[in-house]
Enzyme design. Structure first.
Site: not given
Ligand code: PLP
Length: 297
Positions: A62, A192, A159
């Protein structure tokens, strides 16, 4: 001086910046770093258990994708980066904690358009311990979520370090007495959480989470959980759901690298189901823990 800012304490905490391991309080980037002035950078965070980064490959996948989408070069090859990650875990002597990686487009004269000779990307790694007692309490009791308007941009699949809307939503949730914000789009659908993916379980036991698009971050924990649930032949649907549907759900939970599956027991102060963590959430957490190699999930 704040404890975490001090050059002396906490003892031994080490950060990595552009090839150097430094005491956490002395590590610094250039004042014209593009992430500082323009938010021009991305990040990753992995859980570290027993000295090992959890779900390391998908996190690095990612990270590479985020960089590719923004046209920022990987600051070093993946194998070298993995060595730096291990070195950080060893130097910090934190076998169970959180490892943060940030990559920015680097330092250059302030300009919206990056210079033609691309600056060298900035690479930052920091590490900290997790409050495992607080996490255990959240798992035991569950958490409340507060719905907040999703005011973010059109590329939430990347991200980036631009987290202001997420922070404002989380602050509003906290002020409302909830642990996490559930972001809601203009049509009333949950996208989310502010730093987590959102899930519900319907009356028939089908697990539902929003399908991937530019509207959400493709969570690594979400990905591994979906794989684990498919292997266990659980009923799962990737589709969007409304706040109204969530209120009627049998169970709900949030997922992230920092907490795996944390049960949601109330939405906007209204009890969900019988108001206690659900059995399916627990099962999904266990399936994920087994697949990701978490020993103390
Ligand atoms: N959604 C957002 C906006 C996030 O910032 C994060 C993690 O920081 C997630 C979902 C969850 O992602 P992960 O499972 O890769 O930690």
């Amino acid at each position: 001086m704040k404890k975490w800012l001090s050059t002396r304490a906490p003892a031994g905490r080490i950060a990595y910046v552009n090839g150097r391991y430094l005491p956490h309080g002395q590590a610094a980037v250039h004042i014209e770093d593009r992430a500082l002035q323009l938010g021009d950078g991305i990040y990753e965070v992995t859980n570290v258990i027993g000295g090992k980064p959890i779900d390391e490959e998908p996190h690095l996948d990612r990270m590479e994708r985020s960089l590719r989408e923004l046209g920022i070069a990987m600051p070093m090859g993946r194998a070298a980066l993995k060595l730096v990650m291990r070195e950080m875990i060893a130097r910090n002597r934190i076998p169970d904690g959180l490892l943060y990686l940030q990559v920015t487009r680097g330092a250059s004269k302030r300009d919206h358009v990056p210079p033609k000779d691309a600056p060298r990307p900035t690479l930052i790694l920091t590490m900290r311990s997790q409050d495992l007692a607080a996490l255990a309490a959240r798992l035991d009791k569950g958490i409340g979520v507060s719905t907040q308007p999703d005011i973010r941009w059109g590329r939430c699949d990347i991200k980036t370090v631009q987290l202001l809307p997420n922070l404002l939503a989380k602050q509003a949730a906290k002020a409302a007495g909830a642990f996490e914000a559930w972001l809601v789009d203009d049509d009333g659908y949950v996208t989310e959480g502010s730093s987590t993916n959102a899930w519900i379980v319907d009356e028939g036991g089908t697990v539902i989470t929003r399908d991937l698009s530019n509207a959400i971050l493709p969570g690594v924990t979400r990905l591994i959980m979906l794989e684990a649930m498919a292997e266990a032949q659980m009923k799962v649907v990737e589709r969007k759901f409304t706040v109204a549907e969530a209120r009627k759900a049998r169970e709900a939970f949030i997922s992230s690298a920092t907490g795996a599956a944390v049960p949601v027991v109330s939405i906007d102060g209204q009890k969900l189901g019988d108001g206690v963590p659900g059995a399916l959430t627990r099962r999904i957490r266990d399936l994920y823990a087994a697949k990701a190699g978490l020993k103390n999930a």
